[in-house]
Enzyme design. Structure first.
Site, PDB file in Angstrom:
ATOM      1  N   TRP A 152     -60.676 -68.831 -35.105  1.00 51.67           N
ATOM      2  CA  TRP A 152     -59.314 -68.277 -35.183  1.00 51.67           C
ATOM      3  C   TRP A 152     -58.774 -68.284 -36.609  1.00 51.67           C
ATOM      4  CZ3 TRP A 152     -55.121 -66.728 -32.069  1.00 51.67           C
ATOM      5  CH2 TRP A 152     -53.839 -66.894 -32.638  1.00 51.67           C
TER       6      TRP A 152
ATOM      7  N   ASP B 183     -51.896 -67.304 -40.419  1.00 51.66           N
ATOM      8  CA  ASP B 183     -51.226 -66.955 -41.682  1.00 51.66           C
ATOM      9  C   ASP B 183     -52.098 -67.023 -42.939  1.00 51.66           C
ATOM     10  OD1 ASP B 183     -49.391 -67.592 -39.733  1.00 51.66           O
ATOM     11  OD2 ASP B 183     -48.428 -69.176 -40.863  1.00 51.66           O
TER      12      ASP B 183
ATOM     13  N   GLN C 123     -54.734 -70.087 -42.337  1.00 52.33           N
ATOM     14  CA  GLN C 123     -54.701 -70.970 -41.169  1.00 52.33           C
ATOM     15  C   GLN C 123     -55.942 -70.666 -40.327  1.00 52.33           C
ATOM     16  OE1 GLN C 123     -51.566 -73.195 -39.987  1.00 52.33           O
ATOM     17  NE2 GLN C 123     -52.348 -73.357 -42.064  1.00 52.33           N
TER      18      GLN C 123
ATOM     19  N   ASP D 220     -43.916 -74.837 -44.037  1.00 54.27           N
ATOM     20  CA  ASP D 220     -44.405 -73.669 -44.773  1.00 54.27           C
ATOM     21  C   ASP D 220     -43.849 -73.591 -46.205  1.00 54.27           C
ATOM     22  OD1 ASP D 220     -45.408 -73.239 -42.228  1.00 54.27           O
ATOM     23  OD2 ASP D 220     -43.976 -71.667 -41.726  1.00 54.27           O
TER      24      ASP D 220
ATOM     25  N   GLU E  46     -39.912 -68.909 -40.470  1.00 54.15           N
ATOM     26  CA  GLU E  46     -41.241 -69.394 -40.842  1.00 54.15           C
ATOM     27  C   GLU E  46     -41.673 -68.721 -42.148  1.00 54.15           C
ATOM     28  OE1 GLU E  46     -43.560 -68.618 -37.168  1.00 54.15           O
ATOM     29  OE2 GLU E  46     -43.285 -70.744 -36.758  1.00 54.15           O
TER      30      GLU E  46
HETATM   31  C1  FRU Z   1     -46.509 -68.937 -38.605  1.00 50.94           C
HETATM   32  C2  FRU Z   1     -46.749 -70.392 -38.229  1.00 50.94           C
HETATM   33  C3  FRU Z   1     -46.220 -71.305 -39.317  1.00 50.94           C
HETATM   34  C4  FRU Z   1     -47.064 -72.546 -39.149  1.00 50.94           C
HETATM   35  C5  FRU Z   1     -48.396 -71.969 -38.753  1.00 50.94           C
HETATM   36  C6  FRU Z   1     -49.170 -72.830 -37.805  1.00 50.94           C
HETATM   37  O1  FRU Z   1     -47.370 -68.061 -37.971  1.00 50.94           O
HETATM   38  O2  FRU Z   1     -46.175 -70.682 -36.984  1.00 50.94           O
HETATM   39  O3  FRU Z   1     -44.833 -71.568 -39.233  1.00 50.94           O
HETATM   40  O4  FRU Z   1     -47.154 -73.279 -40.331  1.00 50.94           O
HETATM   41  O5  FRU Z   1     -48.133 -70.706 -38.159  1.00 50.94           O
HETATM   42  O6  FRU Z   1     -50.458 -72.342 -37.637  1.00 50.94           O
END
Ligand code: FRU
Length: 491
Positions: free
Chosen positions: A43, A46, A62, A174, A228
């Site tokens: 997966w 971000d 991520q 973030d 976010e």
């Molecule tokens: C945005 C988010 C961020 C967080 C991350 C977790 O898509 O929700 O706020 O850091 O994804 O994977």
């Protein structure tokens, strides 16, 4: 970091890498992209830590390598000389420290005088239930550094920001960090205890001690309950606060995605930490653009990439052992009080041949190109749009109906219809006499830039067959020039 902790981190990084290489061959390739950054297996969400460091661009993201579902977040890592051709590097961050036991959430990267420094959110879920929407958590800000740009050590000073302000909810994540006037500044996404979304400003001399400077903007009930992935930068003389609000309701053609990404444009005063700004505008009008982040290229260009999926919506590639991709890099400019995105010039290096080149008065459903691989760049310029019938493009990719992108002059509306439930996204652009479309099709993604970034539509589409591209027009006077390039895969 004590030596045992370092050993554990290194072992977990290695375990993740071994998992990735032993599972790469099991991926079903039917929806894989050719020239976008995506995970080998597992997966991705971000983009994180976009930065230019020692002659190369770095992109982190991520990442949950162990399944195609969101899970304890790692930071995947890739480098590039041109932001187009990416080479994967070992996973940079693995969760498991005291402050980031359940995830290394989104954050940013800076070049701290030759040390590549990642500032990210550490996630701990108290109930032990690691779910994206579990609300029983603590979020802190953490630092990891590297001198070779590949191997990262988490700081022994972590968390470098241990507590949110007193009036904050648990949402505190973030961090995006930049340099200004001899200070490091950081902006963090958050909300108050009353669910008023806001962006919090911090500053530091050394990335380790941080001073809270206040909230520079609030939702005030209008722009969602939590922001976010905030980002803050100056472009063309304006300050831009870019963020992804959670919890906005659709209003006609606006805010139709589950979550949004957009910006406030204005003027920022560093002395008083105040941002005077206009109203929230969406940055992209398609279905799949979220949690974007920017970097400054060495030549001063401001470049943006987003996550090309949307939370809580189907991701058919999950059945194939992977999920998620980043958008193409886009150059940002402020024109007529709006932020516009155009594909970076470096993308032209992907062109491997010309499939079609024509200049004519066009007929409806005239075939522009039949593709073998659904990997192409399309440039269509239409003049003489005077009548109200729709003009645009359609992509027959073997689904029940073709994916269409049209301009309807009578309604002043640009719309992308990818079919299926909730298939339409539209932007009220007003009256246009010419239409310049610059589109990138990459098997399961479509990115369309209209009139030099007046609007951008980014959506995932899932083909059942090689694409046939057609012109759409009911307006017989339309003169169109079209070029379609086949694009190479970055492997
Ligand atoms: C945005 C988010 C961020 C967080 C991350 C977790 O898509 O929700 O706020 O850091 O994804 O994977």
């Amino acid at each position: 970091m004590d030596i045992n902790e370092e050993m554990n981190t290194t072992n977990s990084n290695r375990a993740a890498e071994e998992w990735v290489s032993s599972h790469a061959a099991s991926i079903n390739p039917r929806y894989r992209l050719g020239y976008h950054l995506m995970p080998t297996v597992g997966w991705m969400n971000d983009p994180n830590g976009l930065v230019y460091f020692q002659g190369q661009y770095h992109a982190f993201y991520q990442h949950h390598p162990y399944s195609a579902e969101w899970g304890p977040m790692h930071w995947g890592h890739a480098v590039s000389d041109d932001m187009v051709h990416w080479r994967r590097l070992p996973i940079a961050l693995v969760p498991g420290g005291t402050g980031d036991r359940d995830g290394c959430y989104s954050g940013s990267a800076v070049d701290d005088d030759g040390v590549l420094s990642l500032i990210y959110t550490g996630q701990v879920f108290h109930s032990g239930d690691i779910q994206p929407f579990n609300v029983d958590f603590t979020e802190t800000q953490n630092l990891a550094t590297s001198t070779d740009g590949i191997h990262f050590d988490k700081s022994s000073r972590n968390p470098v920001i241990a507590h949110a302000p007193k009036d904050n909810s648990r949402n505190f994540r973030d961090p995006k960090v930049w340099r200004h006037g001899g200070w490091w500044y950081g902006i963090i996404g958050s909300s108050t205890v009353d669910d008023d979304a806001r962006a919090l400003l911090y500053r530091s001399h050394d990335l380790r001690e941080w001073e809270y400077r206040g909230a520079i903007a609030h939702s005030e009930g209008r722009v969602g309950q939590m922001w976010e992935c905030p980002d803050f930068f100056e472009v063309d003389g304006s300050h831009v606060l870019l963020f992804s609000p959670v919890g906005m309701q659709a209003q006609g053609n606006r805010y139709r995605n589950v979550f949004q990404t957009g910006y406030l444009l204005g003027d920022f005063d560093y002395e008083s930490s105040t941002l005077t700004h206009g109203t929230f505008e969406e940055l992209d009008r398609g279905h799949d653009f979220y949690a974007s982040q920017t970097l400054e290229a060495p030549d001063g260009r401001r470049i943006c990439m987003g996550w090309m999926n949307m939370w809580q919506t189907p991701m058919p590639e999950q059945q194939d052992g992977w999920a998620g991709a980043l958008t193409l890099p886009r150059e940002l400019h402020v024109v007529d009080g709006t932020v516009r995105m155009t594909p970076i010039a470096e993308l032209q290096s992907l062109r491997s041949g010309t499939v079609t080149e024509c200049s004519a008065v066009v007929r409806d459903r005239e075939i522009l190109a039949s593709l073998e691989a659904n990997r192409c760049e399309i440039l269509v310029s239409c003049e003489g749009i005077t009548r109200s019938e729709m003009t645009g493009l359609s992509f027959d990719i073997g689904l029940d109906s073709p994916v269409t992108f049209t301009y309807d002059r009578s309604r002043g509306l640009l719309s992308l219809d990818r079919g299926g439930e909730d298939g339409v996204r539209a932007y009220e652009c007003g009256t246009l006499d010419h239409l310049d479309l610059h589109a990138y099709l990459d098997n399961s993604s479509l990115e369309i830039f209209v009139n030099d970034g007046l609007a951008t539509f980014t959506s995932r589409i899932y083909p059942a067959a090689p694409a046939t591209l057609m012109m759409r027009t009911g307006d017989e006077g339309v003169r169109a020039k079209a070029v379609v390039y086949s694009l190479e895969s970055i492997g």
